[in-house]
Design a protein around this motif. Sequence first.
Motif, PDB file in Angstrom:
ATOM      1  N   ALA B 189       0.819  -1.216   0.000  1.00  0.00           N
ATOM      2  CA  ALA B 189       0.000   0.000   0.000  1.00  0.00           C
ATOM      3  C   ALA B 189       0.853   1.267   0.000  1.00  0.00           C
ATOM      4  O   ALA B 189       0.479   2.282  -0.575  1.00  0.00           O
ATOM      5  CB  ALA B 189      -0.931  -0.012   1.201  1.00  0.00           C
ATOM      6  N   ARG B 298      -7.495   3.978  -4.921  1.00  0.00           N
ATOM      7  CA  ARG B 298      -6.815   3.215  -5.965  1.00  0.00           C
ATOM      8  C   ARG B 298      -6.083   4.166  -6.889  1.00  0.00           C
ATOM      9  O   ARG B 298      -6.353   5.368  -6.928  1.00  0.00           O
ATOM     10  CB  ARG B 298      -7.804   2.361  -6.752  1.00  0.00           C
ATOM     11  CG  ARG B 298      -8.782   3.139  -7.627  1.00  0.00           C
ATOM     12  CD  ARG B 298      -9.356   2.233  -8.693  1.00  0.00           C
ATOM     13  NE  ARG B 298     -10.475   2.770  -9.431  1.00  0.00           N
ATOM     14  CZ  ARG B 298     -10.374   3.558 -10.502  1.00  0.00           C
ATOM     15  NH1 ARG B 298      -9.178   3.966 -10.920  1.00  0.00           N
ATOM     16  NH2 ARG B 298     -11.454   3.972 -11.142  1.00  0.00           N
ATOM     17  N   ASP B 312      -2.020  -4.394  -3.223  1.00  0.00           N
ATOM     18  CA  ASP B 312      -2.185  -3.170  -2.423  1.00  0.00           C
ATOM     19  C   ASP B 312      -1.474  -1.950  -3.010  1.00  0.00           C
ATOM     20  O   ASP B 312      -1.853  -0.822  -2.726  1.00  0.00           O
ATOM     21  CB  ASP B 312      -1.644  -3.388  -0.999  1.00  0.00           C
ATOM     22  CG  ASP B 312      -2.605  -4.175  -0.123  1.00  0.00           C
ATOM     23  OD1 ASP B 312      -3.708  -4.503  -0.602  1.00  0.00           O
ATOM     24  OD2 ASP B 312      -2.247  -4.453   1.039  1.00  0.00           O
ATOM     25  N   SER B 313      -0.432  -2.154  -3.809  1.00  0.00           N
ATOM     26  CA  SER B 313       0.247  -0.990  -4.395  1.00  0.00           C
ATOM     27  C   SER B 313      -0.691  -0.264  -5.352  1.00  0.00           C
ATOM     28  O   SER B 313      -0.572   0.927  -5.568  1.00  0.00           O
ATOM     29  CB  SER B 313       1.529  -1.409  -5.129  1.00  0.00           C
ATOM     30  OG  SER B 313       1.217  -2.139  -6.295  1.00  0.00           O
ATOM     31  N   GLN B 316      -6.283  -0.018  -2.372  1.00  0.00           N
ATOM     32  CA  GLN B 316      -6.279  -0.293  -0.935  1.00  0.00           C
ATOM     33  C   GLN B 316      -7.716  -0.246  -0.438  1.00  0.00           C
ATOM     34  O   GLN B 316      -8.490   0.626  -0.842  1.00  0.00           O
ATOM     35  CB  GLN B 316      -5.444   0.785  -0.239  1.00  0.00           C
ATOM     36  CG  GLN B 316      -4.976   0.401   1.134  1.00  0.00           C
ATOM     37  CD  GLN B 316      -4.225   1.540   1.809  1.00  0.00           C
ATOM     38  OE1 GLN B 316      -3.983   2.583   1.216  1.00  0.00           O
ATOM     39  NE2 GLN B 316      -3.869   1.349   3.053  1.00  0.00           N
ATOM     40  N   GLY B 324      -8.469  -7.401   0.463  1.00  0.00           N
ATOM     41  CA  GLY B 324      -7.129  -6.929   0.125  1.00  0.00           C
ATOM     42  C   GLY B 324      -6.327  -8.006  -0.593  1.00  0.00           C
ATOM     43  O   GLY B 324      -6.206  -8.011  -1.813  1.00  0.00           O
TER      44      GLY B 324
END
Lengths: 68, 535
Positions: B189, B298, B312-313, B316, B324
Amino acid sequence: MTDALTLTPNLAKPDDSYALLLAAHEGLTKAQSDALNARLILLLANHIGDSQVLKQALTEAKRGLRDD
Amino acid sequence: MNKIFEVPLYPYARHADQDAHPPARHKVVVVGAGPVGLAAAIDLAQSGVPVVVLDDNDKVSFGSRAICFAKRTLEIADRLGVGHAMANKGEEWNVGKVFFGDRKVYDFNLLPEDGHQFPAFVNLQQYYIEEYLVDRVRALQAEGAPIEMRGKNRVTNVSDHGDYAALTVETPDGAYTLETEWLIACDGAGSPIRAQMGLDFVGRVFEDNFLIADVVMDADFPTERWFWFDPPFNKGQSALLHKQPDGVWRIDLQLGWDIDKEAEKKPENVIPRLKAMLGDDVQFELEWVSIYTFQCRRMEKFRHGRVIFAGDSAHQVSPFGARGANSGLQDTDNLIWKLKLVLDGDADQSLLDTYDTERLAAADENILNSSRSTDFITPKSEMSRIFRDAVLDLSEHHGFARPLVNSGRLSVPSVYDGSRLNSADQLPGGPARTRPGAPCPDVPLDAGYLLAQLGGGFTLLSINAEVPDGFEEAGVTVSSLALTTETHTALAERYLGDATCAVYLIRPDQHVATRMDRFDAPHFRAALRRAIGKE
């Protein structure tokens, strides 16, 4: 299109129904009255079922409350 | 202590690439050895694509973190070789109980449908999943698969050069440069790559803090999901209790916004909170404590030239609903077969843009569900709390109110309705659940299960219908799997509906591309071309 929201008189004894609403709140605190109203709305929304009717009712209820 | 998350599983070792001039050029580099990055790398290696995984750490996740894994995730994991390890170790659960104040208002049962290889949900600490995935990497390496992991390799810079990306990688021996045709950023994230590339990550911040504690205890709570709204031991807030393997229990306590995070994490503050919940006589040991806030947001798009974000990158969500890690695995499931076709020259790069459209829609669905759960759990205004409490009060006595209670809408795979890779539905009377775009539901066969037989490529699935023994179109091989419904009622129910026979074209990620009541060669050939972005 599903059923439209009824906006013509539909209560057989309007004064009795109105009195029922007021009587239900008698003796309640503000918090209890808020809870009663919320429960009543949820019960009636479920009874109506049709989300389009609910949307129309919300639009009518909100009329004049905000400028937009 | 000898916990798995304290053992370096892929310790730093100097690599020849660190001395290479000019820099070494790889096919695919994955950044991040969490569940999403490892799944991506294993999927690539299984299809013969050389891949290097870089991680700034050398161990599995510290603490349990993601714990709730859905059936679709287990099915994807099975294709990657770790589904059974996860299902066997995981705690299976079906029952959830909801409490309001000091009373139980109702319970629910996930009532899993029969005839699936994997259960609806298992609880399993993230570090176990990562351990199984690392074991799988080692097994693939032993078979000679082109997959490599480099611990303590921290990416500090990424630049896109059009036909490749260059990375600066920091190691204990200093920095080196690495080039790659494709970079998959699964760095979480807080994605340093996303930040370094200056890409936006827009959404909603929820002003609330949650304490997560994993406690080891011998307690006779059942294997159920217990959720409290406004419990006596955490007035005005929420709480969650969920079992994990090894006698570890996940406890999640809402703390509110204005708190001292560092103080709240100290055992002398955590332990009294837990005692208030569990009772004074329950013996427990703290395994892991963390405080988190959450956001639902996002990226505007997930593919940026040669750099592709997953998990998550890229997006989120709040933890309520387990959307997730579960959605992260669906990301790589969607991406890797497309990337493989592009690398092999069988599809144009534009196929990768459908990763964006299909998974952006999925991210929006997850964000919508998770935001609504959060709004129910932590009401943002006096009136939303009044409605929330009214729903909970009514749910104790009336079935109608129970579907309104929202303590998390549990992860289900997205249907790629409207995707440009889908072809028309030509199966009159076919079930909605297997329409084009939908993930294939599992079905028991004479031996084993359907999904395990779909393999990693395109499949022509025929039910009570004549089909050729596979075909080739636009350089892609389609294999066929012919079944009859004589002994398989679930197959008829899930894939035929009111039809008597059917032919499905199934993508490598087990989503339906098209279906028809017979095999019509021009239809299926065109559908295959469309499914790889060529029509």
